[in-house]
Design a protein around this motif. Structure first.
Motif, PDB file in Angstrom:
ATOM      1  N   LYS A  52       0.837  -1.323   0.423  1.00 59.82           N
ATOM      2  CA  LYS A  52       0.160  -0.483   0.182  1.00 59.82           C
ATOM      3  C   LYS A  52       1.050   1.407   0.102  1.00 59.82           C
ATOM      4  O   LYS A  52       0.418   2.174  -0.815  1.00 59.82           O
ATOM      5  N   LYS A  53       2.090   1.777   0.594  1.00 56.25           N
ATOM      6  CA  LYS A  53       2.804   2.281   1.034  1.00 56.25           C
ATOM      7  C   LYS A  53       3.522   2.533  -0.473  1.00 56.25           C
ATOM      8  O   LYS A  53       3.746   3.288  -1.338  1.00 56.25           O
ATOM      9  N   ILE A  54       3.824   1.527  -1.184  1.00 54.88           N
ATOM     10  CA  ILE A  54       4.567   2.068  -2.286  1.00 54.88           C
ATOM     11  C   ILE A  54       3.576   2.174  -3.617  1.00 54.88           C
ATOM     12  O   ILE A  54       4.173   2.918  -4.527  1.00 54.88           O
ATOM     13  N   CYS A  55       2.368   1.756  -3.304  1.00 55.31           N
ATOM     14  CA  CYS A  55       1.493   2.695  -4.213  1.00 55.31           C
ATOM     15  C   CYS A  55       0.654   3.129  -4.406  1.00 55.31           C
ATOM     16  O   CYS A  55       0.664   4.211  -5.249  1.00 55.31           O
ATOM     17  N   ALA A  56       0.929   4.072  -2.831  1.00 56.85           N
ATOM     18  CA  ALA A  56       0.073   5.240  -2.647  1.00 56.85           C
ATOM     19  C   ALA A  56       1.512   6.423  -3.216  1.00 56.85           C
ATOM     20  O   ALA A  56       1.747   7.610  -3.325  1.00 56.85           O
ATOM     21  N   GLU A  57       2.856   5.989  -2.744  1.00 56.42           N
ATOM     22  CA  GLU A  57       4.350   6.973  -3.470  1.00 56.42           C
ATOM     23  C   GLU A  57       4.443   7.131  -4.880  1.00 56.42           C
ATOM     24  O   GLU A  57       4.967   8.004  -5.058  1.00 56.42           O
ATOM     25  N   ASP A  58       3.666   6.163  -5.360  1.00 58.21           N
ATOM     26  CA  ASP A  58       4.212   6.396  -6.718  1.00 58.21           C
ATOM     27  C   ASP A  58       2.917   5.341  -8.388  1.00 58.21           C
ATOM     28  O   ASP A  58       2.662   4.223  -8.017  1.00 58.21           O
ATOM     29  N   PRO A  59       2.680   6.262  -8.726  1.00 57.28           N
ATOM     30  CA  PRO A  59       1.558   5.788  -9.565  1.00 57.28           C
ATOM     31  C   PRO A  59       1.338   4.898 -10.844  1.00 57.28           C
ATOM     32  O   PRO A  59       1.034   4.467 -11.251  1.00 57.28           O
ATOM     33  N   GLY A  60       3.113   4.386 -10.585  1.00 56.92           N
ATOM     34  CA  GLY A  60       2.886   3.566 -11.777  1.00 56.92           C
ATOM     35  C   GLY A  60       2.913   1.684 -10.939  1.00 56.92           C
ATOM     36  O   GLY A  60       3.594   0.380 -11.470  1.00 56.92           O
ATOM     37  N   PHE A  61       2.433   1.938  -9.665  1.00 59.42           N
ATOM     38  CA  PHE A  61       2.499   0.750  -9.051  1.00 59.42           C
ATOM     39  C   PHE A  61       0.595   0.488  -8.200  1.00 59.42           C
ATOM     40  O   PHE A  61       0.056   1.521  -7.916  1.00 59.42           O
ATOM     41  N   GLN A  62       0.454  -0.376  -8.603  1.00 55.59           N
ATOM     42  CA  GLN A  62      -1.077  -0.934  -8.768  1.00 55.59           C
ATOM     43  C   GLN A  62      -0.776  -1.890  -7.929  1.00 55.59           C
ATOM     44  O   GLN A  62      -0.181  -2.907  -7.662  1.00 55.59           O
ATOM     45  N   TYR A  63      -2.212  -2.210  -6.939  1.00 50.32           N
ATOM     46  CA  TYR A  63      -2.210  -4.102  -6.223  1.00 50.32           C
ATOM     47  C   TYR A  63      -3.759  -4.417  -6.333  1.00 50.32           C
ATOM     48  O   TYR A  63      -5.224  -3.460  -6.029  1.00 50.32           O
ATOM     49  N   LEU A  64      -3.414  -6.126  -6.320  1.00 49.04           N
ATOM     50  CA  LEU A  64      -4.924  -6.274  -5.862  1.00 49.04           C
ATOM     51  C   LEU A  64      -5.260  -7.297  -4.180  1.00 49.04           C
ATOM     52  O   LEU A  64      -3.570  -7.285  -3.994  1.00 49.04           O
ATOM     53  N   ASN A  65      -5.323  -7.097  -3.435  1.00 48.71           N
ATOM     54  CA  ASN A  65      -5.679  -7.405  -2.125  1.00 48.71           C
ATOM     55  C   ASN A  65      -6.585  -9.206  -2.325  1.00 48.71           C
ATOM     56  O   ASN A  65      -7.717  -8.904  -2.059  1.00 48.71           O
ATOM     57  N   PHE A  66      -6.345  -9.909  -2.145  1.00 46.42           N
ATOM     58  CA  PHE A  66      -7.177 -11.519  -1.518  1.00 46.42           C
ATOM     59  C   PHE A  66      -7.424 -11.294  -0.308  1.00 46.42           C
ATOM     60  O   PHE A  66      -6.863 -10.915   0.759  1.00 46.42           O
ATOM     61  N   ASP A  67      -8.931 -11.751  -0.371  1.00 49.19           N
ATOM     62  CA  ASP A  67      -9.350 -12.312   1.102  1.00 49.19           C
ATOM     63  C   ASP A  67      -8.869 -13.333   1.688  1.00 49.19           C
ATOM     64  O   ASP A  67      -8.519 -13.071   3.463  1.00 49.19           O
ATOM     65  N   LYS A  68      -8.117 -14.045   1.459  1.00 53.73           N
ATOM     66  CA  LYS A  68      -7.194 -14.954   1.849  1.00 53.73           C
ATOM     67  C   LYS A  68      -6.188 -15.821   0.622  1.00 53.73           C
ATOM     68  O   LYS A  68      -6.099 -14.818   0.086  1.00 53.73           O
ATOM     69  N   ASN A  69      -5.531 -16.867   1.573  1.00 53.72           N
ATOM     70  CA  ASN A  69      -4.068 -16.706   0.367  1.00 53.72           C
ATOM     71  C   ASN A  69      -5.211 -18.483  -0.389  1.00 53.72           C
ATOM     72  O   ASN A  69      -5.967 -18.988  -0.074  1.00 53.72           O
ATOM     73  N   TYR A  70      -4.767 -18.062  -1.855  1.00 58.77           N
ATOM     74  CA  TYR A  70      -5.462 -18.612  -2.788  1.00 58.77           C
ATOM     75  C   TYR A  70      -4.545 -19.690  -4.065  1.00 58.77           C
ATOM     76  O   TYR A  70      -4.598 -20.297  -4.750  1.00 58.77           O
ATOM     77  N   GLY A  71      -3.475 -19.073  -4.029  1.00 55.58           N
ATOM     78  CA  GLY A  71      -2.067 -20.090  -4.128  1.00 55.58           C
ATOM     79  C   GLY A  71      -2.292 -19.071  -5.737  1.00 55.58           C
ATOM     80  O   GLY A  71      -2.253 -17.938  -6.138  1.00 55.58           O
ATOM     81  N   LEU A  72      -0.464 -19.535  -5.769  1.00 59.18           N
ATOM     82  CA  LEU A  72       0.000 -18.698  -7.239  1.00 59.18           C
ATOM     83  C   LEU A  72      -0.491 -18.872  -8.848  1.00 59.18           C
ATOM     84  O   LEU A  72      -0.941 -17.824  -8.803  1.00 59.18           O
ATOM     85  N   SER A  73      -0.966 -20.222  -8.784  1.00 61.14           N
ATOM     86  CA  SER A  73      -2.081 -19.691  -9.898  1.00 61.14           C
ATOM     87  C   SER A  73      -3.676 -19.018 -10.149  1.00 61.14           C
ATOM     88  O   SER A  73      -3.693 -18.398 -11.102  1.00 61.14           O
ATOM     89  N   THR A  74      -3.803 -18.690  -8.673  1.00 59.07           N
ATOM     90  CA  THR A  74      -4.817 -17.933  -9.369  1.00 59.07           C
ATOM     91  C   THR A  74      -4.476 -16.654  -8.848  1.00 59.07           C
ATOM     92  O   THR A  74      -5.600 -15.446  -9.322  1.00 59.07           O
ATOM     93  N   ALA A  75      -3.757 -15.983  -7.965  1.00 57.68           N
ATOM     94  CA  ALA A  75      -2.569 -14.379  -8.023  1.00 57.68           C
ATOM     95  C   ALA A  75      -2.685 -14.765  -9.894  1.00 57.68           C
ATOM     96  O   ALA A  75      -2.473 -13.226 -10.279  1.00 57.68           O
ATOM     97  N   ILE A  76      -2.077 -15.389 -10.467  1.00 62.40           N
ATOM     98  CA  ILE A  76      -1.825 -15.185 -11.809  1.00 62.40           C
ATOM     99  C   ILE A  76      -3.187 -15.006 -12.334  1.00 62.40           C
ATOM    100  O   ILE A  76      -2.747 -14.143 -13.624  1.00 62.40           O
ATOM    101  N   LYS A  77      -3.655 -15.586 -12.217  1.00 68.85           N
ATOM    102  CA  LYS A  77      -5.050 -15.326 -13.592  1.00 68.85           C
ATOM    103  C   LYS A  77      -5.871 -14.015 -13.006  1.00 68.85           C
ATOM    104  O   LYS A  77      -6.290 -13.577 -13.632  1.00 68.85           O
ATOM    105  N   ALA A  78      -5.727 -13.732 -11.629  1.00 69.61           N
ATOM    106  CA  ALA A  78      -6.657 -12.224 -11.273  1.00 69.61           C
ATOM    107  C   ALA A  78      -5.433 -11.379 -11.668  1.00 69.61           C
ATOM    108  O   ALA A  78      -5.948 -10.642 -12.347  1.00 69.61           O
ATOM    109  N   GLY A  79      -4.260 -11.956 -12.187  1.00 73.26           N
ATOM    110  CA  GLY A  79      -3.451 -10.400 -12.747  1.00 73.26           C
ATOM    111  C   GLY A  79      -3.765 -10.643 -14.090  1.00 73.26           C
ATOM    112  O   GLY A  79      -4.230  -9.201 -14.937  1.00 73.26           O
TER     113      GLY A  79
END
Length: 237
Positions: free
Chosen positions: A54-81
């Motif tokens: 959150k701090k990184i993204c607040a300081e630089d508009p070149g960074f954004q983020y998604l936040n999951f409600d729990k741990n889903y695993g790498l495949s899910t994180a890539i799919k969300a991206g």
């Protein structure tokens, strides 16, 4: 600003690496030849990773983020991206930075002709056990997929977004991205890149999930290959 490339960075308990991630990705964004943005996907981290992101993204508009409600695993994180990216190209790099963002430039040289370009980790800096288990897993996958790839687990890739969004992702299929592009009659290429030792945090995959997981995933891939729908429209009125 319209971006051409979105770099996805899955994150799970990587608080010790994120300062270095910010530094190296900022440096890459400053020198990248195409408009690029970074998308963190926080996969239910239980440490302070989210606060740092959150701090990184607040300081630089070149960074954004998604936040999951729990741990889903790498495949899910890539799919969300893949789902959230709006650029024409998608890149992927792990937050442990065992690969270098600078090597995206090596992959970008070929993405015009190819639909997925993946790194091959030359002179890997992992333990003997990890290297051997990865090598065996790659042999198993290659025998099933016939994709010709030497290092499908390499966490440095660039994919054309229209192909990425058509991949039917399931758990474990992040290891099959080149094969999934071939199912779409796409073209793939591998390029040697640098590899570095992990200097902070802990690896998320052990010997057993590198060896047993691919066997089950290969069976799922073979089933999917038989059932996959692929078509071309010659005319529409």
């Amino acid at each position: 600003m319209t971006h051409t490339l979105t770099i996805i960075i899955p994150v799970f308990n990587e608080e010790k690496n994120l300062e270095r991630v910010e530094k190296e990705l900022k440096s890459y964004l400053e020198h990248c030849k195409i408009p690029t943005t970074v998308l963190f996907v926080n996969d239910g981290s239980r440490d302070s990773s989210l606060q740092i992101i959150k701090k990184i993204c607040a300081e630089d508009p070149g960074f954004q983020y998604l936040n999951f409600d729990k741990n889903y695993g790498l495949s899910t994180a890539i799919k969300a991206g893949f789902d959230y990216a709006e650029s024409s190209l998608i890149g992927y790099i792990d937050s442990d930075l065992q690969t270098s963002p600078k090597d995206f430039d090596l992959l970008l040289e070929y993405i015009g002709e190819y639909d997925l370009v993946t790194g091959v980790r030359s002179n890997r800096k992992d333990s003997l056990v990890k290297n051997m288990s990865s090598r065996i897993a790659n042999i198993i996958r290659r025998s099933f997929t016939q994709d010709g790839m030497d290092d499908t687990g390499c966490p440095l890739k660039i994919i054309k977004t229209d192909y990425a969004k058509r991949i039917p992702m399931f758990q474990g299929l992040h290891r099959f991205l080149p094969a999934m592009i071939l199912l779409q009659n796409g073209k793939i290429k591998q390029v040697p890149i640098q590899h570095f030792p992990r200097i902070a945090g802990n690896g998320k995959f052990g010997v057993w999930n590198r060896l047993l997981g691919p066997m089950a995933d290969c069976i799922a891939y073979v089933w999917m290959k038989k059932k996959y729908i692929n078509y071309k429209v010659l005319k529409s009125e």
